[in-house]
Design a protein around this motif. Sequence first.
Motif, PDB file in Angstrom:
ATOM      1  N   THR A   1      36.629  45.250  59.631  1.00  0.00           N
ATOM      2  CA  THR A   1      37.772  44.764  58.752  1.00  0.00           C
ATOM      3  C   THR A   1      36.861  43.854  57.501  1.00  0.00           C
ATOM      4  OG1 THR A   1      37.723  42.817  60.365  1.00  0.00           O
ATOM      5  CG2 THR A   1      39.234  44.552  60.612  1.00  0.00           C
ATOM      6  N   GLY A   2      35.867  44.199  57.325  1.00  0.00           N
ATOM      7  CA  GLY A   2      35.273  43.354  56.280  1.00  0.00           C
ATOM      8  C   GLY A   2      34.407  44.058  54.941  1.00  0.00           C
ATOM      9  N   THR A   3      34.032  43.518  53.990  1.00  0.00           N
ATOM     10  CA  THR A   3      33.524  43.981  53.008  1.00  0.00           C
ATOM     11  C   THR A   3      32.414  43.126  52.420  1.00  0.00           C
ATOM     12  OG1 THR A   3      33.871  45.353  51.059  1.00  0.00           O
ATOM     13  CG2 THR A   3      35.289  43.345  51.264  1.00  0.00           C
ATOM     14  N   ASN A   4      31.629  43.357  51.605  1.00  0.00           N
ATOM     15  CA  ASN A   4      30.693  42.536  50.840  1.00  0.00           C
ATOM     16  C   ASN A   4      30.785  42.857  49.326  1.00  0.00           C
ATOM     17  OD1 ASN A   4      29.311  45.126  50.854  1.00  0.00           O
ATOM     18  ND2 ASN A   4      27.240  43.997  50.328  1.00  0.00           N
ATOM     19  N   TYR A   5      31.816  43.727  49.051  1.00  0.00           N
ATOM     20  CA  TYR A   5      31.878  43.926  47.669  1.00  0.00           C
ATOM     21  C   TYR A   5      33.177  43.651  46.985  1.00  0.00           C
ATOM     22  CZ  TYR A   5      32.549  47.260  43.550  1.00  0.00           C
ATOM     23  OH  TYR A   5      32.784  47.768  42.287  1.00  0.00           O
ATOM     24  N   PHE A   6      32.955  42.853  45.926  1.00  0.00           N
ATOM     25  CA  PHE A   6      34.362  42.172  45.138  1.00  0.00           C
ATOM     26  C   PHE A   6      34.469  42.450  43.649  1.00  0.00           C
ATOM     27  CE2 PHE A   6      33.507  40.000  48.943  1.00  0.00           C
ATOM     28  CZ  PHE A   6      34.683  40.097  49.611  1.00  0.00           C
ATOM     29  N   ILE A   7      35.435  42.477  43.041  1.00  0.00           N
ATOM     30  CA  ILE A   7      35.573  42.917  41.603  1.00  0.00           C
ATOM     31  C   ILE A   7      36.244  41.934  40.845  1.00  0.00           C
ATOM     32  CG2 ILE A   7      34.825  45.179  41.982  1.00  0.00           C
ATOM     33  CD1 ILE A   7      37.658  45.936  41.229  1.00  0.00           C
ATOM     34  N   PHE A   8      36.275  42.057  39.446  1.00  0.00           N
ATOM     35  CA  PHE A   8      37.122  41.254  38.484  1.00  0.00           C
ATOM     36  C   PHE A   8      37.027  42.527  37.035  1.00  0.00           C
ATOM     37  CE2 PHE A   8      37.552  38.764  34.585  1.00  0.00           C
ATOM     38  CZ  PHE A   8      39.098  38.232  35.029  1.00  0.00           C
ATOM     39  N   PRO A   9      38.195  42.320  36.571  1.00  0.00           N
ATOM     40  CA  PRO A   9      39.576  41.962  36.928  1.00  0.00           C
ATOM     41  C   PRO A   9      40.413  42.828  37.855  1.00  0.00           C
ATOM     42  CG  PRO A   9      39.426  43.343  34.722  1.00  0.00           C
ATOM     43  CD  PRO A   9      38.097  43.210  35.189  1.00  0.00           C
ATOM     44  N   GLY A  10      39.937  44.057  38.111  1.00  0.00           N
ATOM     45  CA  GLY A  10      40.457  45.001  39.017  1.00  0.00           C
ATOM     46  C   GLY A  10      41.754  45.120  38.656  1.00  0.00           C
ATOM     47  N   ASP A  11      42.837  45.222  39.178  1.00  0.00           N
ATOM     48  CA  ASP A  11      44.231  45.421  39.091  1.00  0.00           C
ATOM     49  C   ASP A  11      45.124  43.880  38.828  1.00  0.00           C
ATOM     50  OD1 ASP A  11      44.690  44.607  41.752  1.00  0.00           O
ATOM     51  OD2 ASP A  11      45.503  46.510  42.328  1.00  0.00           O
ATOM     52  N   SER A  12      44.193  42.996  38.470  1.00  0.00           N
ATOM     53  CA  SER A  12      44.943  41.758  38.407  1.00  0.00           C
ATOM     54  C   SER A  12      45.760  41.528  37.138  1.00  0.00           C
ATOM     55  CB  SER A  12      44.050  40.459  38.445  1.00  0.00           C
ATOM     56  OG  SER A  12      43.013  40.542  37.429  1.00  0.00           O
ATOM     57  N   GLY A  13      45.439  42.310  36.149  1.00  0.00           N
ATOM     58  CA  GLY A  13      46.031  42.197  34.824  1.00  0.00           C
ATOM     59  C   GLY A  13      45.196  40.975  33.980  1.00  0.00           C
ATOM     60  N   ALA A  14      44.317  40.597  34.500  1.00  0.00           N
ATOM     61  CA  ALA A  14      43.617  39.561  33.816  1.00  0.00           C
ATOM     62  C   ALA A  14      43.000  39.922  32.592  1.00  0.00           C
ATOM     63  CB  ALA A  14      42.747  38.699  34.395  1.00  0.00           C
ATOM     64  N   ASP A  15      42.612  39.342  31.530  1.00  0.00           N
ATOM     65  CA  ASP A  15      41.939  39.769  30.397  1.00  0.00           C
ATOM     66  C   ASP A  15      40.530  39.458  30.737  1.00  0.00           C
ATOM     67  OD1 ASP A  15      40.875  40.341  27.890  1.00  0.00           O
ATOM     68  OD2 ASP A  15      42.094  38.811  26.842  1.00  0.00           O
ATOM     69  N   ALA A  16      39.757  40.372  30.510  1.00  0.00           N
ATOM     70  CA  ALA A  16      38.270  40.304  30.664  1.00  0.00           C
ATOM     71  C   ALA A  16      37.306  40.282  29.615  1.00  0.00           C
ATOM     72  CB  ALA A  16      37.478  41.203  31.803  1.00  0.00           C
ATOM     73  N   SER A  17      38.092  40.342  28.360  1.00  0.00           N
ATOM     74  CA  SER A  17      37.510  40.450  27.009  1.00  0.00           C
ATOM     75  C   SER A  17      36.571  39.320  26.854  1.00  0.00           C
ATOM     76  CB  SER A  17      38.460  40.846  25.834  1.00  0.00           C
ATOM     77  OG  SER A  17      39.300  39.617  25.752  1.00  0.00           O
ATOM     78  N   PHE A  18      36.713  38.187  27.215  1.00  0.00           N
ATOM     79  CA  PHE A  18      35.868  37.003  26.835  1.00  0.00           C
ATOM     80  C   PHE A  18      34.477  37.275  27.441  1.00  0.00           C
ATOM     81  CE2 PHE A  18      37.479  35.888  31.067  1.00  0.00           C
ATOM     82  CZ  PHE A  18      36.385  35.249  31.509  1.00  0.00           C
ATOM     83  N   LEU A  19      34.135  38.179  28.487  1.00  0.00           N
ATOM     84  CA  LEU A  19      32.914  38.511  28.937  1.00  0.00           C
ATOM     85  C   LEU A  19      31.951  39.764  28.354  1.00  0.00           C
ATOM     86  CD1 LEU A  19      33.946  38.115  32.632  1.00  0.00           C
ATOM     87  CD2 LEU A  19      32.572  36.584  31.219  1.00  0.00           C
ATOM     88  N   THR A  20      32.556  40.025  27.234  1.00  0.00           N
ATOM     89  CA  THR A  20      31.857  41.331  26.818  1.00  0.00           C
ATOM     90  C   THR A  20      30.918  41.076  25.662  1.00  0.00           C
ATOM     91  OG1 THR A  20      33.770  41.366  25.093  1.00  0.00           O
ATOM     92  CG2 THR A  20      34.276  42.574  26.965  1.00  0.00           C
ATOM     93  N   GLY A  21      30.130  42.044  25.446  1.00  0.00           N
ATOM     94  CA  GLY A  21      29.338  42.059  24.368  1.00  0.00           C
ATOM     95  C   GLY A  21      27.568  42.157  25.028  1.00  0.00           C
TER      96      GLY A  21
END
Length: 178
Positions: A128-148
């Motif tokens: 029931t556990g994991t050690n792997y996590f992501i962003f933005p995934g399916d959250s719909g959040a804009d991750a463009s501020f982290l690009t380049g």
Amino acid sequence: MLKLKTSVLLLSIVSVATGCANHYANQTVSQESMYDHGHSHTLHDGVVVPLLVANKRVGFAELKLHDDKGDLELWITTDKAGSQPLDLPIDSEIHVSFPRLAVKSVDLRVRNTLRNEDEDGKGNIRGTGTNYFIFPGDSGADASFLTGKSFMTDAEISFVRDGVRYTTDTFTLKPHVH
């Protein structure tokens, strides 16, 4: 001379195989320094930082930022090499703060509750556990501020597990360049 040429050839092969940006064809490199060439190679090509509880190291976090989309991948382990997962409940949220950016923080979650595959397709759920996590995934959040390719900022990771707060010191987050 043959030993030196062999070292340079081997270093060139290692550089190509691991995607190193540094090239050594015209440099003299000793066998002793051949793996110490300005950056380290981690299991997932991310930034590895110690995880702390009350200022005591209890594990490691490897945070990988992809330069092209700004997405983040995080693996939490008990060892620096990344081979021993430190699993959290599947519904955990990992908080990553960016003190110098307008967007001050993001929350990382599992990709899904079935297998929670990383970008290589490897499942990361154990029981029931994991050690792997992501962003933005399916959250719909804009991750463009982290690009380049040249993006760089300070970051801090924190989460709570079994009522205990885990943190990292502030570290420099740089992207894995595609």
